[in-house]
Design a protein around this motif. Structure first.
Motif, short mmCIF file in Angstrom:
data_model
loop_
_atom_site.label_atom_id
_atom_site.label_comp_id
_atom_site.label_asym_id
_atom_site.label_seq_id
_atom_site.Cartn_x
_atom_site.Cartn_y
_atom_site.Cartn_z
N ARG A 94 0.84 -1.19 0.00
CA ARG A 94 0.00 0.00 0.00
C ARG A 94 0.89 1.25 0.00
O ARG A 94 2.00 1.25 0.52
N VAL A 129 -5.77 7.39 -2.85
CA VAL A 129 -5.12 6.12 -3.20
C VAL A 129 -4.14 5.67 -2.12
O VAL A 129 -3.41 4.70 -2.31
N ASN A 131 -4.35 4.03 0.56
CA ASN A 131 -4.51 2.67 1.08
C ASN A 131 -4.65 1.63 -0.04
O ASN A 131 -5.04 0.49 0.23
N ARG A 132 -4.32 2.04 -1.26
CA ARG A 132 -4.35 1.09 -2.38
C ARG A 132 -2.96 0.56 -2.67
O ARG A 132 -1.94 1.19 -2.34
N GLN A 133 -2.88 -0.61 -3.30
CA GLN A 133 -1.60 -1.17 -3.71
C GLN A 133 -1.01 -0.34 -4.84
O GLN A 133 -1.74 0.16 -5.71
N SER A 136 -1.93 -0.92 -8.52
CA SER A 136 -3.26 -0.57 -9.01
C SER A 136 -3.36 0.90 -9.44
O SER A 136 -4.41 1.33 -9.93
N LEU A 137 -2.28 1.66 -9.30
CA LEU A 137 -2.31 3.09 -9.59
C LEU A 137 -2.03 3.37 -11.07
O LEU A 137 -1.44 2.55 -11.78
#
Length: 315
Positions: A94, A129, A131-133, A136-137
């Motif tokens: 993350r 974003v 807390n996103r991996q 995935s960005l």
């Protein structure tokens, strides 16, 4: 902030010596934004790797952020940020966790790291974003994460190695908006390589041009364009015969029914040339005036187009 004297790097390849960087002298003042231009293989990335202590020089010396790159490489690394050409964040991690880990690697305390990560997430607009991996960005979001990782420990000097290559125009503009704003608020010195000439032209106080391992020009973009390129005036005629006669009078490049002439103050010269040619019986049917670009500078220095190099790199 950066002082290098006769910095040199050679490699052995296939039984011969390759001179990657030769006798490099440079000086960068605190707070400057310096663009480092050159074709692929010119020695730009090798120079950055030496200045950031990732690659030892063959000879020469450099002091970066107050520390000698040979005697105190750890001191250099603790004072600089470095954003390379690849994505820095772990793909399955993350964004927020990556920033926390980078702070720990830099010797920051947990509370300080969390506060600094929150600050960068907010200033680089990564809140949605965080807390996103990383995997995935989007490309632009990943590059902003890279910038955040390079700035987590508040370095006084930030190295950017082609930070916007491969990004779409909107993402490039957005990334540079954030970098310029961070520099304005923190006074961070920025040393960057780029293939995008508009970035260097619009953003950098100084432009250094490197070719074949040597710096061949160092000045403001405006001064380089005025001194080495000049304006470009193109005149179109009704026939190739008239164009050839005009070229004999004015000089320049003759191509079919048109000629192209490089000159200082082209906007002043153009109306005078039209009057003189008309008096000689050579009617100009169309005319254009173009201000010089950094690519014109590079063409004048090397005979090659850096814009074409940049397009190939982006592809």
């Amino acid at each position: 902030m950066i002082t290098a004297r006769r910095l040199t790097k050679t490699f052995r390849a296939k039984g011969r010596t390759v001179d990657a960087v030769t006798d490099l002298d440079l000086s960068v003042a605190p707070g400057e934004l310096v663009a480092f231009l050159g074709p692929n293989g010119a020695g730009k990335s090798t120079t950055l790797r030496m200045l950031t202590t990732l690659l030892p020089p063959t000879s020469g010396d450099a002091v970066v952020a107050g520390c000698d790159i040979r005697r105190d490489p750890a001191g250099v690394r603790s004072r600089i940020g470095y954003v390379g050409q690849g994505t820095s964040g772990g793909h399955t991690q993350r964004v927020r966790d990556e920033l926390h880990a980078q702070g720990a690697f830099s010797g920051m305390g947990r509370r300080e790291t969390r506060a600094r990560a929150d600050e960068l997430i907010d200033s680089l607009e990564l809140g949605q974003v965080a807390n996103r991996q990383v995997q995935s960005l989007s490309g632009g979001q990943k590059r902003r994460v890279d910038i955040a990782l390079g700035l987590i420990h508040r370095p006084s000097l930030l190295f950017l190695d082609e930070p916007s290559t491969g990004l779409d125009p909107h993402s490039r503009a957005n990334l540079w908006e954030h970098i310029v704003d961070l520099r304005r608020t923190t006074g961070t010195t920025i040393f960057l390589t780029t293939h995008y000439l508009d970035e260097a032209d619009q953003l950098a106080e100084r432009v250094m041009v490197m070719d074949h391992g040597r710096v061949i020009a160092d000045d403001t973009a405006a001064a380089l364009k005025q001194r080495l390129a000049g304006d470009r005036v193109t005149l179109e005629f009704g026939s190739a015969t008239d164009a050839a006669a005009a070229a004999a009078r004015l000089g320049g490049d003759h191509d079919g029914s048109s000629i192209s002439v490089a000159t200082p103050d082209g906007d002043v010269a153009l109306p005078r040339w039209i009057r003189d040619l008309d008096a000689a019986g050579l009617e100009v049917v169309a005319a254009t005036h173009r201000a010089p670009t950094l690519d014109d500078v590079f063409l004048a220095l090397t005979g090659r187009s850096l814009r074409e190099e940049g397009a190939a790199a982006a592809a």
